[in-house]
Design an enzyme around this catalytic site. Structure first.
Site, mmCIF file in Angstrom:
data_model
loop_
_atom_site.group_PDB
_atom_site.id
_atom_site.type_symbol
_atom_site.label_atom_id
_atom_site.label_comp_id
_atom_site.label_asym_id
_atom_site.label_seq_id
_atom_site.Cartn_x
_atom_site.Cartn_y
_atom_site.Cartn_z
ATOM 1 C CG HIS A 186 -1.804 -1.166 1.352
ATOM 2 N ND1 HIS A 186 -3.127 -1.124 1.005
ATOM 3 C CD2 HIS A 186 -1.561 -2.438 1.748
ATOM 4 C CE1 HIS A 186 -3.673 -2.319 1.211
ATOM 5 N NE2 HIS A 186 -2.744 -3.134 1.659
ATOM 6 C CE LYS A 222 -8.750 12.835 1.950
ATOM 7 N NZ LYS A 222 -8.706 11.885 0.858
ATOM 8 N NE ARG A 223 -4.171 8.833 11.241
ATOM 9 C CZ ARG A 223 -3.714 7.842 12.013
ATOM 10 N NH1 ARG A 223 -4.440 6.778 12.240
ATOM 11 N NH2 ARG A 223 -2.534 7.946 12.598
ATOM 12 C CE LYS A 247 -3.929 10.275 4.073
ATOM 13 N NZ LYS A 247 -4.583 9.395 3.082
ATOM 14 C CB THR A 272 -10.709 3.624 -0.017
ATOM 15 O OG1 THR A 272 -10.157 3.947 1.258
ATOM 16 C CG2 THR A 272 -9.911 2.522 -0.652
ATOM 17 C CE LYS A 304 -14.445 4.083 2.488
ATOM 18 N NZ LYS A 304 -13.491 4.294 3.604
HETATM 19 O O1 73E Z 1 -3.590 5.309 -0.329
HETATM 20 C C1 73E Z 1 -3.961 4.560 0.803
HETATM 21 C C2 73E Z 1 -4.731 3.333 0.355
HETATM 22 O O2 73E Z 1 -5.955 3.688 -0.229
HETATM 23 C C3 73E Z 1 -2.713 4.137 1.577
HETATM 24 O O3 73E Z 1 -2.057 5.278 2.046
HETATM 25 C C4 73E Z 1 -3.115 3.256 2.748
HETATM 26 O O4 73E Z 1 -3.795 2.099 2.225
HETATM 27 C C5 73E Z 1 -4.999 2.417 1.538
HETATM 28 C C6 73E Z 1 -5.632 1.115 1.104
HETATM 29 O O5 73E Z 1 -4.898 0.516 0.090
HETATM 30 C C7 73E Z 1 -1.958 2.815 3.570
HETATM 31 N N1 73E Z 1 -1.984 2.528 4.893
HETATM 32 C C8 73E Z 1 -0.760 2.149 5.244
HETATM 33 N N2 73E Z 1 0.015 2.203 4.190
HETATM 34 N N3 73E Z 1 -0.722 2.620 3.139
HETATM 35 C C9 73E Z 1 -0.342 1.741 6.575
HETATM 36 C C10 73E Z 1 1.006 1.561 6.862
HETATM 37 C C11 73E Z 1 1.394 1.169 8.140
HETATM 38 C C12 73E Z 1 0.437 0.930 9.125
HETATM 39 C C13 73E Z 1 -0.907 1.104 8.832
HETATM 40 C C14 73E Z 1 -1.295 1.506 7.566
#
Ligand code: 73E
Length: 829
Positions: free
Chosen positions: A373, A565-566, A571, A676, A680
């Site tokens: 991700h 969002k976070r 972002k 995502t 939504k």
């Molecule tokens: O772009 C998003 C993505 O939509 C991305 O930043 C996020 O995953 C979403 C689902 O695919 C994400 N989370 C983390 N890395 N990418 C992450 C990394 C470490 C701990 C928890 C979450």
């Protein structure tokens, strides 16, 4: 335990009429029984929360029936199963979702009415299960819903944290974190499996042992912790299938440490045992930075080891050797967090099942697939070798052995290109020698996927370029999706009813492509009127919530502009806030007569900052400081309001998204792997103001550039723009709004200084200054479109109509067919 009595599966389906009935009077009786016997309150006197508990238990009973049937059916058919390993699942609330998926929500609502309760009011009593940080975790939850609905034989495995993601409290505009002890009031959605427990071992040493005339390794662990299973049934929609999300909690092991007991220090011995529980006590609240913390590594191994013992036990129940293992088991690594599973499978197969190394390796290479991700190389997990050596000495050896074989093979393929070899090695030499978990996952997985098309391109051309050149066939992409059951049917029931009415069917709830049928009606005046009415009611609901949370009264005729969002620099919530400052400044400097032309806005921002992320915390404070100033300026009135929604979570999202007119997805191009939230909003007919990043690029393909407000530097332009540093041209308006913050126009001058420094003087890594002009233009275009309500409504309908591709049903089908090789296994009704 004594033996079990089993009823044959065929007979069991013959007993169907014995199951719980779902007519209103049976439901009422059930709820009252649970009030009396489960909640232990008098059936003549109970409050909303107790009614919720009883209701939840009644729904749970029905879930359990289907769940048992599904599990028995899977057992009988023995299909290939997918095991989805994830450290995080953001399930949110379960009541409405379960009742809807079971197809009995309305029956419950009727039953409750006669008892004097309202379903929605009781649903509000439930707290969120927040066992995750953000997008990744909610994605796991959406995918579980799709796996169940599409009848796939799937298990989710994760951790049952006692403390979920912290609660965010805003005091004086600053974020404070409070522990989320979510289990305080019990959790009716889980079933504790006291008999499903496994020992998980840590520390110790590895010794050589004589075996069959040769030597073999044995791990003599130093600590054992017990993993106890908690099962969360996940019901599909329009199917009896109900799958399992199995979460592990740590408990002290039964193996008594005789030493401490014998020394007479009984109290300390018990206290030490109890410490085992800390492993599953708390979710790490960072969603990007890894810190090489021992507890985090312990959590990872704990859930991986318990899950694999469970998976292998299930396999061995019906197979006498490992020949068919890869035909029956697919393991999905949700990011690198569970990638110790690779070393663990090797260890179990070689050390415990005594398979020879090559055979074990052959199996490993066929069963794992890996989703990443991440966009940035810095975001990749690395585990310090020292830490791994002390916690899991045998696993470290195994990883070294895998790496040795792999590097030898690699040399044959690419020659002695030492730079490349060292980049591709699983082991990183350096000041702190460490294991690159992503490299481990790539080497050992048959498929590696990104979460949107552009993300995959980045992986192939930058992050994992070396690997792509070596194994192009391993790489593909699966664009994320979200479940329309949660994000339309549960959270926006009036829109859901409207869609069904105009499509003449509810089938879109399982077959989301049918939403495209709305396109033909996009200009229909009757639909427009009903559509606007639904949106208005949702906005009223949101306005009430805003007033209750922040005391700010907002007008529902204003445009509701949302970014939730976070909080992250990439972002660019700061870009949004500076845009709001600009809007405020413009209104202030306008002739009074011109103010009638301003489109009233309610700007809504929400999100949590990782506790250690100072800049993100400052962004929250700035948002609140700007809000304070604007909302109390009588000169501006309803033309502009800014609200920070505290403690953003899944249930807040369910309320906010249906009420949004415009939503912002404005990351610097090339930084959001997918995103995502946008999907939504899109499903709910909210228009997007966005950069061409992550999944937005694919949204554009579905609904067209004209149906949204795009702006900003493109991905390929970003590196060159950054190169320019201080020479990069920045519009005057940008300098002006930053100056306002710097000069203390919103107070807290010293505190905001470092924030301003981050976007000026060549430090503007995320290109806020460069993108500011086009951001304002996109905002102006949104204003213009909003005034033309007909046009806006058409765009809104087309957004929902074009959202089908972003259902997690589509994503899951792609995984099932292309990556996991699994087939639906539908439980007979
Ligand atoms: O772009 C998003 C993505 O939509 C991305 O930043 C996020 O995953 C979403 C689902 O695919 C994400 N989370 C983390 N890395 N990418 C992450 C990394 C470490 C701990 C928890 C979450």
């Amino acid at each position: 335990r004594g033996g079990e009595t089993r009823v044959g599966v065929e007979n069991m389906f013959g007993l169907m009429d014995r199951f719980l009935k779902s007519d209103p009077s049976s439901l009422q009786k059930d709820i009252l029984d649970h009030v009396e016997y489960t909640v232990a309150r008098s059936r003549f006197s109970f409050d909303d929360f107790e009614a919720y508990q009883a209701l939840a238990h009644s729904v749970r009973d029905r879930l359990i029936e289907r769940w048992h049937d599904t599990q028995l059916h899977f057992k009988k058919k023995d299909p290939k199963r997918i095991y989805f390993l994830s450290m995080e699942f953001l399930m949110g609330r379960s009541l409405s979702n379960s009742a809807i998926n079971l197809g009995i929500r309305d029956q419950y609502a009727d039953a409750l009415k006669e008892l004097g309760f309202e379903f929605e009011v009781l649903a509000e009593q439930e707290g969120d299960a927040a066992l995750g940080n953000g997008g990744l975790a909610r994605l796991s939850a959406c995918q579980m819903d799709s796996l169940a609905t599409m009848d796939y034989p799937a298990w989710g495995y994760g951790l049952r944290y006692q403390y979920g993601l912290f609660r965010q409290v805003i005091l004086d505009g600053y974020q404070h974190e409070q522990p989320d002890y979510w289990l305080n009031f019990g959790n009716p959605w889980e079933i504790e499996r006291v008999h499903v427990t496994y020992p998980v071992k840590f520390y110790g040493t590895v010794e050589d042992e004589n075996f069959n005339g040769g030597k073999r390794k044995v791990w003599l662990p130093g600590e054992t912790v017990e993993a106890v299973a908690y099962d969360n049934p996940i019901p599909g929609h329009g199917t009896r299938n109900t799958i399992t999300l199995r979460l592990w909690a740590a408990k002290p092991s039964d193996q008594i440490d005789m030493e401490s007991y014998n020394t007479g220090d009984y109290i300390n011995a018990v206290v030490n045992r109890q410490r085992a529980e800390t492993i599953s006590s708390v979710l790490f609240p960072d969603d990007r930075s890894y810190q090489g913390k021992e507890l985090r590594l312990k959590q990872q191994y704990f859930f991986v080891s318990a899950s694999l013992q469970d998976i292998i036990r299930r396999f061995k129940d019906s197979h006498s050797n490992f020949d068919d293992f890869h035909e029956k088991v697919a393991l999905q690594l949700n990011d690198t967090h569970p990638s110790l599973a690779i070393a663990e499978v090797m260890r179990v197969l070689v050390d415990e099942e005594h398979l020879d190394w090559n055979r074990a390796w052959d199996i490993v290479c066929k069963i794992f697939s890996f989703t990443t991700h991440t966009v940035l190389p810095e975001g990749l997990e690395k585990v310090p070798v020292d830490l791994l050596e002390s916690l899991l000495p045998r696993h470290l050896q195994i990883i070294y052995d895998i790496n040795f074989d792999y590097i030898e093979e690699l040399k044959k393929k690419i020659g002695l290109d030492y730079d490349r070899l060292s980049r591709m090695s699983i082991v990183e030499d350096g000041a702190i020698k460490s294991i690159r978990m992503a490299n481990l996952a790539i080497v050992c997985s048959h498929t590696v996927n990104g979460v949107s098309r552009v993300h995959s391109e980045l992986l192939k051309t930058r992050v994992f370029k070396d690997f792509y050149e070596l194994w192009p066939h391993k790489f593909d992409y699966k664009t994320n999706g979200v479940t329309q059951r949660r994000w339309i049917v549960v959270s926006n029931p009036s829109l859901s009813a409207l869609i069904s009415k105009w499509l003449g069917t509810e089938a879109w709830i399982r077959d989301v492509d049918l939403l495209a049928g709305l396109q033909e009606q996009a200009a229909n005046a009757d639909l427009h009127e009903e559509w606007r009415m639904v949106r208005k009611v949702n906005k009223m609901r949101l306005a009430e919530y805003i007033e209750a949370m922040s005391g700010v009264k907002v007008s529902v005729s204003a445009m509701f502009d949302v970014q939730i969002k976070r909080i992250h620099e990439y972002k660019r919530q700061l870009l949004n806030i500076l845009g709001i400052v600009h809007r405020y400044d413009c209104i202030k400097n306008m002739e009074k007569s011109d103010r009638t032309k301003v489109v009233p806005r309610v700007c809504i921002i929400g999100g949590k900052a990782a506790p250690g992320y100072e800049i993100a915390r400052k962004i929250i404070k700035l948002c609140n400081a700007v809000a304070e100033k604007i909302n109390n300026d009588p000169d501006v009135g309803d033309l502009l309001k800014l609200v920070f929604i505290p403690d953003y979570n899944v249930s807040v999202a369910e309320l906010v998204i249906p009420g949004a007119d415009l939503s912002q997805h404005i990351s610097t191009a090339g930084h959001e792997a997918s995103g995502t939230g946008s999907m939504k909003f899109l499903m709910n007919g909210c228009l997007l103001l966005a950069t061409e990043d992550g999944s937005t690029v694919e949204i554009i393909e579905e609904i067209g550039k004209d149906n949204m407000f795009l702006f900003g530097a493109k991905m390929h332009e970003v590196p060159a723009l950054r190169e320019k540093g201080p020479a990069l041209k920045v519009p005057l308006q940008f300098a002006r709004v930053v100056r306002m913050v710097r000069d203390g126009y919103f107070g807290f001058q010293d505190y905001f200084e470092s924030l301003c420094d981050k976007v000026e003087g060549g430090n503007d890594f995320y290109l806020l200054g460069y993108d500011f002009q086009s951001y304002l233009e996109a905002q102006a275009a949104a204003d213009k479109a909003f005034v033309d309500q007909e046009k806006w409504t058409r765009m809104s309908i087309l957004s929902t109509a074009g959202s089908g591709r972003f259902s997690s049903d589509r994503t899951i089908e792609e995984y099932a067919e292309k990556t996991w090789g699994i087939e639906p296994c539908r439980c007979p009704f």
